[in-house]
Design an enzyme around this catalytic site. Structure first.
Site, PDB file in Angstrom:
ATOM      1  N   TYR A  19      -6.213 -18.722 -38.923  1.00  0.00           N
ATOM      2  CA  TYR A  19      -6.685 -20.747 -39.276  1.00  0.00           C
ATOM      3  C   TYR A  19      -5.798 -21.407 -38.857  1.00  0.00           C
ATOM      4  O   TYR A  19      -5.525 -22.306 -38.715  1.00  0.00           O
ATOM      5  CB  TYR A  19      -7.134 -21.050 -40.275  1.00  0.00           C
ATOM      6  CG  TYR A  19      -8.166 -20.507 -41.037  1.00  0.00           C
ATOM      7  CD1 TYR A  19      -9.061 -19.550 -39.847  1.00  0.00           C
ATOM      8  CD2 TYR A  19      -8.077 -20.118 -42.433  1.00  0.00           C
ATOM      9  CE1 TYR A  19     -10.593 -19.018 -40.420  1.00  0.00           C
ATOM     10  CE2 TYR A  19      -9.552 -19.163 -43.008  1.00  0.00           C
ATOM     11  CZ  TYR A  19     -10.152 -18.256 -42.141  1.00  0.00           C
ATOM     12  OH  TYR A  19     -10.693 -17.313 -42.443  1.00  0.00           O
ATOM     13  N   GLU A  90      -3.175  -9.783 -32.714  1.00  0.00           N
ATOM     14  CA  GLU A  90      -2.984  -9.028 -34.145  1.00  0.00           C
ATOM     15  C   GLU A  90      -2.236  -8.052 -33.996  1.00  0.00           C
ATOM     16  O   GLU A  90      -2.034  -7.009 -34.660  1.00  0.00           O
ATOM     17  CB  GLU A  90      -4.422  -8.584 -34.253  1.00  0.00           C
ATOM     18  CG  GLU A  90      -5.482  -9.328 -34.354  1.00  0.00           C
ATOM     19  CD  GLU A  90      -5.882 -10.374 -35.989  1.00  0.00           C
ATOM     20  OE1 GLU A  90      -5.144 -10.122 -36.712  1.00  0.00           O
ATOM     21  OE2 GLU A  90      -6.862 -10.925 -35.521  1.00  0.00           O
TER      22      GLU A  90
END
Length: 198
Positions: A19, A90
């Protein structure tokens, strides 16, 4: 970040906890390159199926098309000669070969942008990310807001059945709001099984 046009390739790392805006920043950089009519290829690890398997997607809903791959070798094999910008989402999920792949791509004159978690849920270095940070020309560490106290958050708290995860739980568990919270150093908790047995 000051980038010299016409220079050889380089590596950029966007890291931080969950986040913190890593995916949004990756998408922003890719879109700027596309506006400049640069040839871009975006890759993401095939483990990341939280929002869409064929897109890099932020928690806020931004998304951009990506090629899902399961290894760093897949990236190197699929990058086209005329590609100018290689974006990888990622990065922490990839094998350690990602470091060498990124270095070889940069050596071939490509701008390589890697986004990923720099720490796992334990607060320890995650996969190839710390090594990429060491060899990158540019590193941006982003922060979220601690969901417990409101301070700057640099950690990712894993929550299982409403409680912090145990240290010896599996490192990789793909999830979002139902599994992870942004936490500061003070509020980040990792349980140890021997402590529960006392």
């Amino acid at each position: 970040m000051e980038i010299v046009s016409g220079a050889s390739g380089w590596i950029e790392v966007i890291c931080g906890g969950m986040y913190s805006g890593k995916s949004e920043e990756l998408i922003r950089r890719v879109r700027r390159a596309q506006i400049a009519k640069q040839k871009v290829q975006v890759f993401k690890h095939s483990l990341d199926i939280r929002y869409d398997k064929d897109y890099v997607a932020s928690h806020t809903g931004l998304k951009i098309e990506a090629i899902p791959v399961s290894s760093s070798a897949d990236i190197e094999r699929l990058v086209k000669d005329d590609t100018q910008v290689v974006a990888i989402e990622e990065g922490q999920f990839f094998d350690m070969g990602l470091v060498k792949v990124c270095q070889r791509l940069a050596d071939r004159g490509k701008r390589v942008i890697v986004a990923g978690l720099d720490q796992d849920f334990r607060g320890e270095p995650f996969g190839p990310m710390p090594y990429l940070m060491a060899v990158a020309e540019y590193v941006d560490k982003l922060h979220a807001i601690c969901m417990k106290c409101g301070n700057v958050a640099s950690r990712t708290q894993r929550i299982i059945d409403g409680k912090p995860a145990y240290y010896d739980d599996p490192i990789i568990l793909v999830g979002a709001f139902e599994t992870y919270e942004a936490r500061c150093r003070h509020c980040h908790v990792v349980l140890r099984r021997e402590e529960d047995e006392k």
